[in-house]
Design an enzyme around this catalytic site. Structure first.
Site, PDB file in Angstrom:
ATOM      1  N   HIS A   1       3.845   6.605  -6.863  1.00  0.00           N
ATOM      2  CA  HIS A   1       3.066   7.717  -7.425  1.00  0.00           C
ATOM      3  C   HIS A   1       3.884   9.004  -7.352  1.00  0.00           C
ATOM      4  CE1 HIS A   1      -1.076   9.944  -7.495  1.00  0.00           C
ATOM      5  NE2 HIS A   1      -0.478   9.965  -8.672  1.00  0.00           N
TER       6      HIS A   1
ATOM      7  N   HIS B   1       0.838  -1.209   0.000  1.00  0.00           N
ATOM      8  CA  HIS B   1       0.000   0.000   0.000  1.00  0.00           C
ATOM      9  C   HIS B   1       0.872   1.258   0.000  1.00  0.00           C
ATOM     10  CE1 HIS B   1      -3.658   2.362   1.178  1.00  0.00           C
ATOM     11  NE2 HIS B   1      -2.724   3.156   1.696  1.00  0.00           N
ATOM     12  N   GLU B   2       1.792   1.323   0.953  1.00  0.00           N
ATOM     13  CA  GLU B   2       2.644   2.513   1.058  1.00  0.00           C
ATOM     14  C   GLU B   2       3.593   2.623  -0.142  1.00  0.00           C
ATOM     15  OE1 GLU B   2       1.714   4.614   3.064  1.00  0.00           O
ATOM     16  OE2 GLU B   2       0.473   3.343   4.347  1.00  0.00           O
TER      17      GLU B   2
END
Length: 649
Positions: A448, A441-442
């Protein structure tokens, strides 16, 4: 090309240097405002660079205060916040800058590129949401509100961290720790006067270990009670924060803070958010009730909130013949990290190379990210739990990819912080599968930011991305933590080096949506509570009454009256999610569609993965995510795929 940001904080001179920087910035603003023919290059760009440099400087202190909290970092950070808040508020209300931005946008609209237009659009909106166009009396009050809000948010976070650090529960009877995984016991064990004892805390790895495996119900309740009653003084902070947010929103012309919050998000209005969340409740509740009945069948007494993790683990073993502890030897932290990098190489053709630089903690790491052999960015990781470190997991951007006013390229850098079980002596850090999901997730957030090819720092990476879309890349990536092709890259037994057996992967995949509807209801409870809390002013007992009324709809097991969850809800009272916690579910809809498009193409060598990299990751915040998503998928996101991903339809 610049070197990466130097991660060094001189606490002794920080305040002095901060004041010098701000004074220099103020003089620069005065000088820029005197330019007669202002344009993007001679006015907007220098201001943008000024913001980037200040953010790089201040982020290092806030990061240190989160990962290596001490009386000194607390003092310096608390003293710095009012200074920075006052400066940024006055800058964001400067009517001359606001008018200059509008004039430049009008005059240069045809010659500006997309990134530059987006910078101006977001800045103009930011000035309006800061009250730049309002009279001086209102602006002064808004400055006072912002200053107080920042102080209160910091106090909220520090109270929570202090309460977490101060608590410990000592177990002396060996029977009370039977069934707890050996790696967790090793971290809890200590000797005092020749007697072996076990210490459990409210830090996540320790707390979860006892709540999931601890057989003594009284100890579970004691730990639970201590966890959900942390920082009672935060109740007064909540009242004051809500009052200030409501006043601020009204001064800016909004009915409430929820409406103010949506002005910069993808969601169009309050009713669309509530309808979205309530539809998910109605579609999830029937399955959630079924899941609860299953859980209640394995215990002979009514379930309490402090029982659910323990009995859920028993049910999971019974239903899927799966024991989470059997998986942890296959998820040794270093192996997982190396395998994650290999997965990303196969998915996006990117590679990571480890550095040996000295960082803030001996267990912190740094890696350089390469694309086609070209250095693109740097990633820092601080993965293990320890005292003095804020709980939870997050990604923070240290610097953004951009081209400065002199045409020089600057590379991005980001940090991933988690609270995984700590390695201790010869005992390695063995992760739960949930920890692997958290890392993915991180990492989605970090990619990004780090893979952005945008040249304007204000919309590079995660900058400029709507808050209800910022979770899209993180949730997209975390879904791959259940894919057999991906797991086989790193799930290797740390002792035998055996790759995780196919039957174990199959069990894990089958159990993926275990109690998913109950989990969905819990997240929807948080989301609706947050949004309704900010949709009108709530005071004192009204906060608890609102939460209780929502729990009537979402909580199938009624929490005890002493549960004061809101006092620890740092996402909305000490983070950026106020009236925006719904973003997790909103963005999950985007991520579900994108995930299925890649999986359906076999994951590796997927054309959709390539498009995702080129359109979503490389574009950062240069366009609205609504536009980028349609460019990527060719259509709007389908909420049904979120329910499909969770096994609810």
């Amino acid at each position: 090309m610049s070197k990466f940001l130097e991660l060094r904080v001189d606490l002794g001179s920080f305040i002095e240097e901060l004041n010098v920087r701000l004074e220099k910035n103020n003089k620069s603003v005065e000088k820029l405002l005197k330019i007669k023919e202002k344009n993007f290059a001679n006015f907007v760009k220098p201001l943008e660079m000024m913001d980037e440099k200040l953010e790089q400087f201040f982020t290092q202190l806030s990061h240190l205060n989160s990962v290596k909290n001490s009386a000194k970092t607390q003092k310096i950070y608390a003293a710095s916040l009012p200074i920075v808040t006052d400066y940024s508020t006055k800058l964001s209300q400067n009517i001359d800058i606001y008018n200059a931005y509008k004039e430049i946008f009008k005059n240069e609209q045809k010659s500006l590129n997309q990134e530059q237009k987006r910078v101006l659009e977001l800045n103009i909106l930011g000035f309006e949401l800061s009250g730049a166009h309002l009279d001086e009396k209102i602006k002064k009050r808004l400055q006072e509100i912002n200053l107080k809000k920042s102080t209160l948010s910091n106090d909220f976070s520090q109270n929570l961290l202090n309460a977490t650090n101060e608590y410990k529960y000592i177990v002396t009877d060996i029977k009370d720790v039977e069934g707890i995984p050996q790696s967790d016991l090793a971290n809890a064990m200590f000797k005092e006067d020749g007697v072996t004892k076990y210490k459990f805390t409210l830090q996540m790895p320790s707390y979860i270990a006892y709540m999931t495996y601890g057989k003594n119900e009284n100890i579970r309740e004691e730990l639970y009670r201590s966890y959900v009653t942390r920082a009672p003084q935060n109740a007064l902070i909540i009242d004051e924060l809500l009052s200030l947010k409501n006043e601020m929103s009204r001064l800016l012309g909004f009915d409430n803070y929820a409406s103010y919050s949506l002005a910069s998000k993808m969601a169009t209005d309050e009713s669309s958010v509530i309808e979205f969340l309530e539809e998910l409740i109605s579609k999830s509740k029937p399955q959630a009730k079924k899941e609860l009945r299953e859980l209640q069948e394995i215990t002979k007494k009514p379930l309490n909130s402090f029982d659910t993790a323990f009995y859920s683990e028993l049910l999971k073993k019974e239903k899927y013949n799966i024991d989470e502890e059997e998986y942890r030897p296959y998820f040794e932290q270093n192996s997982v990290l190396d395998g994650t990098f290999e997965f990303l190489n196969k998915l996006f053709k990117i590679s990571f190379k480890k550095n040996s630089e000295e960082l803030w903690d001996k267990k912190a790491l740094s890696y350089d990210l390469y694309v086609d052999g070209i250095l693109k960015s740097r990633l820092y990781l601080d993965l293990e739990a320890r005292k003095g470190k804020q709980g939870g997991a997050w990604m923070n951007n240290f610097s953004s990819h951009h081209i400065d006013e002199k045409g020089k390229e600057h590379l991005a850098s980001a940090v991933i912080v988690c609270n995984f079980p700590p390695s201790k002596g010869k005992t390695p850090s063995l992760l739960r599968h949930d920890d692997v999901v958290t890392l993915f997730h991180e990492m989605g957030h970090a990619l990004h930011h780090m893979l952005s090819e945008v040249n304007e720092s204000g919309v590079s990476g995660v900058n400029g991305v709507e808050w209800d879309a910022v979770e899209f890349p993180s949730q997209f990536l975390e879904n791959f933590a259940y894919e057999p092709k991906v797991l086989k890259l790193f799930a290797t037994h740390y002792k035998t080096k055996e790759i995780i057996p196919a039957e174990m992967i199959e069990k894990l995949v089958k159990s993926k949506n275990f109690q998913s509807a109950l989990g969905m209801l819990r997240q929807l409870e948080f989301s609706i509570f947050d949004f309704k809390l900010h949709a009108k002013l709530h005071k004192g007992s009204e906060v608890q009454e609102l939460l209780d009324s929502i729990r009537e709809q979402t909580a199938l097991i009624k929490p005890p009256s002493y549960n004061k969850f809101q006092n620890g809800f740092s996402h909305i009272f000490a983070g950026g999610y106020a009236a925006g916690y719904y973003s997790y579910k909103w963005a999950e809809v985007l991520s579900a569609d994108a995930f299925f498009s890649v999986v359906d193409e076999g994951i590796f060598d997927s054309l959709s993965a390539k498009k995702y990299l080129e359109i979503i990751l490389r574009s950062g915040g240069s366009k609205s995510m609504d536009i980028l998503y349609k460019e990527f998928m060719g259509t709007q996101a389908n909420p049904e795929n979120l329910l499909r991903l969770n096994g609810i339809i």
